[in-house]
Design an enzyme around this catalytic site. Sequence first.
Site, PDB file in Angstrom:
ATOM      1  N   ASP A 183      -0.813   1.539 -10.995  1.00  0.00           N
ATOM      2  CA  ASP A 183       0.586   1.956 -10.977  1.00  0.00           C
ATOM      3  C   ASP A 183       1.476   0.835 -10.461  1.00  0.00           C
ATOM      4  O   ASP A 183       1.129   0.156  -9.485  1.00  0.00           O
ATOM      5  CB  ASP A 183       0.745   3.190 -10.079  1.00  0.00           C
ATOM      6  CG  ASP A 183       1.973   4.004 -10.430  1.00  0.00           C
ATOM      7  OD1 ASP A 183       2.808   3.486 -11.192  1.00  0.00           O
ATOM      8  OD2 ASP A 183       2.106   5.137  -9.944  1.00  0.00           O
ATOM      9  N   LYS A 218      12.565   7.947   0.148  1.00  0.00           N
ATOM     10  CA  LYS A 218      11.809   7.437  -0.996  1.00  0.00           C
ATOM     11  C   LYS A 218      12.478   7.749  -2.330  1.00  0.00           C
ATOM     12  O   LYS A 218      12.670   6.856  -3.165  1.00  0.00           O
ATOM     13  CB  LYS A 218      10.384   8.006  -0.991  1.00  0.00           C
ATOM     14  CG  LYS A 218       9.578   7.543  -2.211  1.00  0.00           C
ATOM     15  CD  LYS A 218       8.175   8.124  -2.236  1.00  0.00           C
ATOM     16  CE  LYS A 218       7.459   7.686  -3.506  1.00  0.00           C
ATOM     17  NZ  LYS A 218       6.082   8.224  -3.584  1.00  0.00           N
ATOM     18  N   ASP A 239       5.123   3.427 -16.454  1.00  0.00           N
ATOM     19  CA  ASP A 239       4.716   2.238 -15.694  1.00  0.00           C
ATOM     20  C   ASP A 239       3.389   2.454 -14.976  1.00  0.00           C
ATOM     21  O   ASP A 239       3.096   1.787 -13.992  1.00  0.00           O
ATOM     22  CB  ASP A 239       5.801   1.850 -14.685  1.00  0.00           C
ATOM     23  CG  ASP A 239       6.091   2.958 -13.688  1.00  0.00           C
ATOM     24  OD1 ASP A 239       5.617   4.092 -13.901  1.00  0.00           O
ATOM     25  OD2 ASP A 239       6.795   2.701 -12.695  1.00  0.00           O
TER      26      ASP A 239
END
Length: 1305
Positions: A992, A1061, A1220
């Site tokens: 990742d 986050k 991604d």
Amino acid sequence: MSLLRVCAFAKCLTRRSLLEKCAVRVSFADCGQLCVSRGNGAVRRISETPLHLQRRNVSFVLPKKEDGKKRVLEQSQLLDVLEARIVQLQSDVVVDVQHAKVQFVKAHSSRKVQVFSDKDPKSAQTVSPKSGKTVAKGASEPKPSRWMKKLTEEKKKLKKWQKNVNEKPTAKSKGSKGSSLLPGTEYKTISTTAKTTVNKDLNKKKRDRTTSSDEIHAEVSAKATSTAAAGTAKGNQKHSKNQVSRGERAEVGKLQKSLDQTVSQWTSLSNPERLQEDNGEIEYGEIQQNMRSYLEACVFAGDIEKAHRFLLSQHRLKRRRYLNTDIYNILIRVWAKKGALNQIGRVFIMLEDAGLKPNLGSYCYALEGMGRNPNCTPKTVTRCLNQMEEDGLSVDDVFSQCSFREDERDMVLKAMHIVEPDYQPSLNTTTEECSLPLVQDFYLQRADHHYPKLDFSQKDLQERFKRQLSIEEACTITIDSVESTKPITKNMARMRKLLADQQAQWQKILLQALRENKMILANTNTRHYMINLHPYLCLLEDKEYVEIMIQSIANMSPSGESLKVMARDLGNRVFTRYCVRQKHQNQILEKLGSIYNAYTELLAKDTKEFAVLPREYWCQLEKEQSSGPTLEGGETHWLYSVTLELGTYMVDLMVKSLKINGNILNPVYDKKLIPILYHMYTFRSTRQIGFIKPHPILTQMQQEAMEAKLTFDSYVMPMLCPPVPWLSLKFGAYLLTPTKLMRTGEGATQHDTLLEKCQTIYPVLDSLNQLGNCAWKINKPLLDFIISIFNDCGCDKLDIPPPLSEAPKMPHFNPQDPTLTSSEKAHLKREAVTARRKYSEMHSLRMSALYKLSIANHMRDEIFWFPHSMDFRGRTYPCPPYFNHLGSDVTRAILVFAEGKPLGPKGLDWLKIHLVNLTGLKKRESLQGRLEYANTIMEDILDSADNPLDGKKWWMNADDPWQALACCMEIANAVRSPDPTQFISHFPVHQDGSCNGLQHYAALGRDVIGATSVNLMPCEVPQDVYSGVAQQVEEFRARDAASGMKIAEVLEGFISRKVVKQTVMTVVYGVTRYGGRLQIEKRLKEIDEFPKEHVWDASHYLVRLVFSGLKEMFTGTREIQDWLTESARLISKSGHTVEWVTPLGLPVVQPYHRTRHQVVKSLIQHINLKINHDIKERPDTVKQKNAFPPNFIHSLDSTHMMLTALHCFSAGLTFVSVHDCFWTHALTVDTMNKVCREQFVNLHSQPILKELSSFLLEKYCNGPLAEGMNKKHKEYQRLMQLLANVPQTGDFDLQRVKESTYFFS
């Protein structure tokens, strides 16, 4: 409004004033003949009655409404025009009428049209479109005003620029309905006064701005001999001059605005070139698409007469301007099938009459007709070929570019053999090479490429093709539900029987109702030029429409469905079946099978190796088997409005026809028929929408029956054979089911237009083909375990939704109960709303899980494939919507690669590291640290694999518990094998990206600090950007708390990585401070200890600190983001949408325009559509500027993924991605990581920002500027300076990325 209605309306208004003036005698000649001179010397004569002549060949155009002042002008002009028209046409005033012979002549380049009368040639009037005046004999022509001179100069300037550039349509103000005409559109007016001529001329000038230079303008002038009519003209002459002056000013202003619209060009990254755009296609694209689909439906249904009448009516009316050559070609193709050369000739005359040129398709079908006609002479074919040559077309172009059906190609070849017996088409056999610098070596240097083979024999793949073809031919598939494993109770059996009996009865009722309604539609006396639904209801057999409707009832939610959604689904199902039937009729199945069987030689393991890509090999096979029909049929997609109209018609049929016994569950009571579906209205936010709700009796029966079967559309299922490689915009993926390469909003066409003209899209297609060629299978032990929990009571913690029996009970109360207080009633109402919402959510989640698990269970013993498509930014997605590897933790856990590979020396270590990554623990530890941690918990790993529910349940605490459990099972099997290095693993290991959006920004800006924060720089341990931002925010907070800020003191101890986050992750994708505040507020509410009264102030305070911290940490990122945002703002303010081309050659356009509303009328309800992708509307500046930075970054991360996919494929790796997050076998993780880093460096070594700047400058700053408009000029200058001033870059060395372990990990 027809002419007679206009006359009647005006007669009521002005009867008294007309009677007070005097009687009028208008004389015409006895019979009217229209003579239209043709370019080839032929003359067509039309004899009409006087009334028909007036109704069909006379029209006057009124100016459109723009503002209040213009409305007043228009009303006065309208009354004056009507007054003069009534003088001519009113039957109770005109004493004697004679008919005039009127001749239409083709306008010459001077654009002056002579209108002749059979009376006295000397009395003829000359109409000059240039000056806009009608000059009678003896009258002096007035000198043009300075406004007219300026207008003429501006028009000359505009024509000069139109030779080189492609003008975009001027954005219209709200309520405006400006129209443009196709070449050849005839507007014929009866000129009676100077006022009507000026009024006509102003409108003609408006049309001249958008029509081509060779447009035919034919004007009819009828001379009124009455003295009273002349007096009326003189009386209004002064007022007319004032109108001209004001009208000219308005026209000049509009022309200047159109000149301010800068140049729209199609630019290729490697070779930018300007392509001329068809204004008619842009202006009338939807109307033309609607006409094509309607004509094709009529032809497919066998109603040729209706199609012919429709085209003739469109051709004769003023709607002719909407027609293009492809619409006429539909009828030419029909007559070609019959070999009717006379009919083909008539359509060609109509084409010329409309001012259109035949294209390749026209000549192709003409040659086909000649091939079918046994009496066709060589002279006829030669004449056709000569005409083609004059138009710059060749027969080889026909064979290489036209789409053939059935035996059309053979018939064209037969026609050619009449004049050239040895003729064979010369087809281009060379493969087009990709010239993009980013992938040029990939396509030219293939010596080291080792394309992977599938682990199947060629015969096996051919058998799989046959199975998949049979599924797609049926269009639906019925599978067992995972709930069918439950024991059947007596009540379940009773409900299933009741439902089966009812469905059989409903099918008969719907069949009869459909046939009756079709007969009514067919016999309805509608005008030929109007489009109705009858052809669309004749495309399939009646029972197929009924099956589609019954299927929609079975899949309906208990809470109901939006009418628009339900209608869309019904219409789409009809269209899918229609496309499949078209392919049957066109006889492509045999050819498809032949090419696919040969294509399997490239994929099968028992055949030789090839040094070509799947797309290249398929193209090669098509050229070798060129005879017969073309696989890419070129069918017209239906407009969204047509799909909705057809769907609402079917819904209305169901609502009105389907009944059920209201006492069916209590048979002791009398039979009472009630509808099973109800049409009602409900609110979604502040909007009222139509809703279709099932009766509670039907819902109860469906829930208690727990049907053992589920029926899906065929495209919902994964494919049983490798997908057809993508070759173009509309061909690829499924065998028969229509699939679009690019997912777009309903009705959006600008993406398709770009893709059709793009010559650099092959790398994108090849990467999609690579992703689709990955074979999958089911992890059966884990699937059985999940199904057992699903059929028990579910588990919210493990993301297995519980059954509806676990839903909260709905509170029932009487609102009129006097014992309840108003507050108690309000509380009970809120509880009822909450319970209904919870019930609806639980049903949605339960059905979603049921579909996924049932599909997985159906495929448990199969090998299958997921064909891929992409969105407009290039991000890829599997086509099957329910079950795929982009899904939830559950669906990812039960999917493994069909091909297994040995673990090798490091494979087991990668499995252990992958397991630790799935737990969410040790994110800041090195890979070695994670591996050591995994070794210390091997006991828990093995216990989880052996006793998932009865053991320590360690796996349940992971971030992704089901994937963690699957990994535990794989590790247990590997360590218990005789030699773990030789253990065959099918398990996908993920790598990742570390905040991938910020990685691209840091690489674009060569930002050293930013690159270090997101692991572009090699480090011993991974850098966590979220923790870094949280630490910086904590420093800011401590400083503010020390200065006495109360909210900073309250937040002490609550600022964590989790709080910031989501905001840090999404700020790079364009999240605003408002959105960021909502994200932080949600995180703070999840902290039980945080005082809820301070959530609002704290979220406001923290979002400001997060943005400040990011700005300090990523200075280069913020500069690039601001540059992109401001560029998009100025571009959209100039009237353009933002476009760019990715480094891999994919053209991207942001489809955000101002919203317009369109009403779809139907019997059951009118549906109001909000359309925000209409290219005729101005761009939405706010959306354009906010979306450009995230969309541009998304296009870069998709480019990186596609590059990685291509090079992994050439290295023989199995590779798939979830945006991604890259997946491969444990054995090949190191190879994939190397390729991933190399391609990131390769991508960002290109001058991306400079090329973007050059592209935007070439596209938006290369057009003419109107003089004297200072504001526009300043904005233009500012845009040019901004685009030329590319943000400065830092000193980060991109090559360091290749050494970064934690770039992807």
